[in-house]
Write an enzyme that holds these catalytic residues in place. Structure first.
Site, short mmCIF file in Angstrom:
data_model
loop_
_atom_site.label_atom_id
_atom_site.label_comp_id
_atom_site.label_asym_id
_atom_site.label_seq_id
_atom_site.Cartn_x
_atom_site.Cartn_y
_atom_site.Cartn_z
CD GLU A 91 -75.22 52.13 0.90
OE1 GLU A 91 -75.45 50.90 0.92
OE2 GLU A 91 -74.14 52.61 0.53
CD GLU B 54 -71.26 54.59 -2.80
OE1 GLU B 54 -71.05 55.22 -1.75
OE2 GLU B 54 -72.23 54.82 -3.55
C1 1HE Z 1 -68.56 54.40 12.46
C2 1HE Z 1 -68.94 53.82 11.24
C3 1HE Z 1 -69.52 54.67 10.27
C4 1HE Z 1 -68.12 52.27 12.50
N1 1HE Z 1 -69.66 55.97 10.59
N2 1HE Z 1 -68.73 55.69 12.72
N3 1HE Z 1 -71.91 52.09 6.79
C5 1HE Z 1 -72.43 51.13 7.60
O1 1HE Z 1 -73.61 51.00 7.77
C6 1HE Z 1 -71.43 50.28 8.34
C7 1HE Z 1 -71.49 50.61 9.82
N4 1HE Z 1 -70.42 49.96 10.57
C8 1HE Z 1 -70.45 48.65 10.95
O2 1HE Z 1 -71.32 47.89 10.55
C9 1HE Z 1 -69.35 48.17 11.84
O3 1HE Z 1 -68.81 49.29 12.52
C10 1HE Z 1 -68.21 47.41 11.12
C11 1HE Z 1 -68.71 46.06 10.66
C12 1HE Z 1 -67.66 48.22 9.94
C13 1HE Z 1 -67.03 47.20 12.12
O4 1HE Z 1 -67.49 46.53 13.29
P1 1HE Z 1 -66.57 46.54 14.59
O5 1HE Z 1 -67.26 45.66 15.61
O6 1HE Z 1 -65.16 46.21 14.23
O7 1HE Z 1 -66.52 48.05 15.11
P2 1HE Z 1 -67.67 48.92 15.82
O8 1HE Z 1 -67.61 48.70 17.30
O9 1HE Z 1 -68.99 48.74 15.19
O10 1HE Z 1 -67.18 50.40 15.44
C14 1HE Z 1 -66.03 50.96 16.04
C15 1HE Z 1 -66.26 52.46 16.09
O11 1HE Z 1 -66.34 52.94 14.76
C16 1HE Z 1 -67.57 52.78 16.75
O12 1HE Z 1 -67.45 54.01 17.41
P3 1HE Z 1 -67.25 54.08 19.02
O13 1HE Z 1 -67.29 55.55 19.31
O14 1HE Z 1 -68.37 53.29 19.62
O15 1HE Z 1 -65.89 53.45 19.27
C17 1HE Z 1 -68.50 52.96 15.58
O16 1HE Z 1 -69.61 53.78 15.86
C18 1HE Z 1 -67.57 53.61 14.58
N5 1HE Z 1 -68.06 53.41 13.20
N6 1HE Z 1 -68.66 52.49 11.28
C19 1HE Z 1 -69.26 56.44 11.77
N7 1HE Z 1 -69.89 54.24 9.06
C20 1HE Z 1 -71.87 58.77 0.08
S1 1HE Z 1 -73.10 57.80 0.63
C21 1HE Z 1 -72.41 56.37 1.28
C22 1HE Z 1 -73.47 55.59 2.01
C23 1HE Z 1 -72.93 54.68 3.02
O17 1HE Z 1 -71.75 54.45 3.12
S2 1HE Z 1 -74.07 53.95 4.05
C24 1HE Z 1 -73.19 52.67 4.86
C25 1HE Z 1 -72.65 53.12 6.16
#
Ligand code: 1HE
Length: 263
Positions: free
Chosen positions: A139, A119
């Site tokens: 989402e 977005e």
């Molecule tokens: C996060 C977020 C997040 C990572 N909010 N903390 N978005 C998603 O559904 C995407 C979710 N994220 C992922 O699928 C993956 O994190 C990635 C593919 C982006 C990256 O993977 P990777 O292996 O490089 O990293 P990771 O180990 O998954 O994440 C590293 C840290 O970032 C980890 O935290 P930690 O405390 O374990 O180190 C994750 O929890 C954190 N992290 N993504 C919070 N999104 C206005 S409405 C909009 C609606 C949406 O955007 S919905 C889609 C949300």
């Protein structure tokens, strides 16, 4: 490059390089997920772009462009419908300022450009991806919906039907397919360098022409054809009478002092 006071821990770093602002979202440890504070900072920057800036590069730190909504904050806050509506309106406000603020924004994308990250990218005017970039709208898997403008901006780029398919299946599309669909305009080995090069070139256009390009085309596509054509004519007249150097720019062509348009 001159920099406004910024430290390595700033969520939004702003560097001014001549007439280009380089805006860097800096939450790589969270994959640049956007919490309320980050969205407020984006809003603040695009509400008050320094007057010397003629183009903005939007980039992010780390291997991923943006993981969208900060799901940890969202999970912790257990937002009510009204509270979440306000959050969505905050995203809409910030990204509207970016898209309709009159200054071209060039996004440099890498890795995950997903959910709210897509977005964000969709509100930029030119999108450059490196070869690691990929796109998705997860989402549906998270039990939420888009709230940062995708139903308008992403659907317009890729078509509503394609957006429905992507959301239902959670399919992840690679950079080549993303380019075919219009999510990336350029694929580059170094997206940041290409984005900066494009920004410098774009900032060299007549300022008011750029203003018209980034504000009028999207607005006119919301209008009827009759209203759109009328508005286009008015904007054309306004732009060409208000630009100080229009005679100079036209004269450069007439007197053969400028480049031709050729491949
Ligand atoms: C996060 C977020 C997040 C990572 N909010 N903390 N978005 C998603 O559904 C995407 C979710 N994220 C992922 O699928 C993956 O994190 C990635 C593919 C982006 C990256 O993977 P990777 O292996 O490089 O990293 P990771 O180990 O998954 O994440 C590293 C840290 O970032 C980890 O935290 P930690 O405390 O374990 O180190 C994750 O929890 C954190 N992290 N993504 C919070 N999104 C206005 S409405 C909009 C609606 C949406 O955007 S919905 C889609 C949300």
């Amino acid at each position: 490059m001159t920099a406004t006071p910024a430290s390595a821990d700033d969520v939004l770093k702003i560097d001014i390089d001549g007439n280009v602002a380089i805006v860097t979202i800096n939450r790589p440890q969270m994959r640049n997920a956007l919490d309320e504070a980050a969205v407020a900072k984006i809003d603040a920057f695009f509400s008050n772009i320094p007057p010397e800036v003629g183009a903005v590069v939007l980039q992010t730190e780390g291997p991923h462009f943006c993981a969208g909504l900060d799901l940890k904050e969202h999970h912790a806050k257990r937002r009510s419908p009204t509270e979440f509506m306000r959050v969505c309106q905050g995203w809409h406000r910030a990204f509207d300022k970016m898209q309709h603020g009159g200054i071209p924004v060039i996004a440099a994308m890498q890795g995950a450009v997903v959910g709210g990250g897509l977005e964000l990218a969709a509100a930029a005017h030119v999108r450059v991806a490196d070869r690691t970039a990929y796109f998705a709208l997860p989402e549906g898997q998270r039990g939420i919906f888009t709230g940062g403008g995708a139903t308008v901006r992403v659907a317009r780029i890729i078509t509503p039907g394609r957006m429905i398919e992507l959301m239902l299946t959670g399919r992840v599309i690679d950079v080549e397919e993303g380019q075919r669909l219009g999510l990336a305009h350029y694929i580059a080995d170094d997206a940041r360098a290409t984005a900066l090069e494009l920004a410098r070139k774009i900032a060299g256009n007549a300022r008011l022409s750029n203003y018209a390009i980034v504000t009028a085309i999207n607005k006119i596509s919301d209008m009827s054809a009759t209203d759109g054509l009328y508005t286009e004519g008015l904007i054309m007249c306004m732009v060409q009478t208000a630009i100080d150097d229009v005679q100079g720019r036209l004269g450069d062509f007439v007197e053969k002092r400028t480049e031709k348009v050729q491949l």
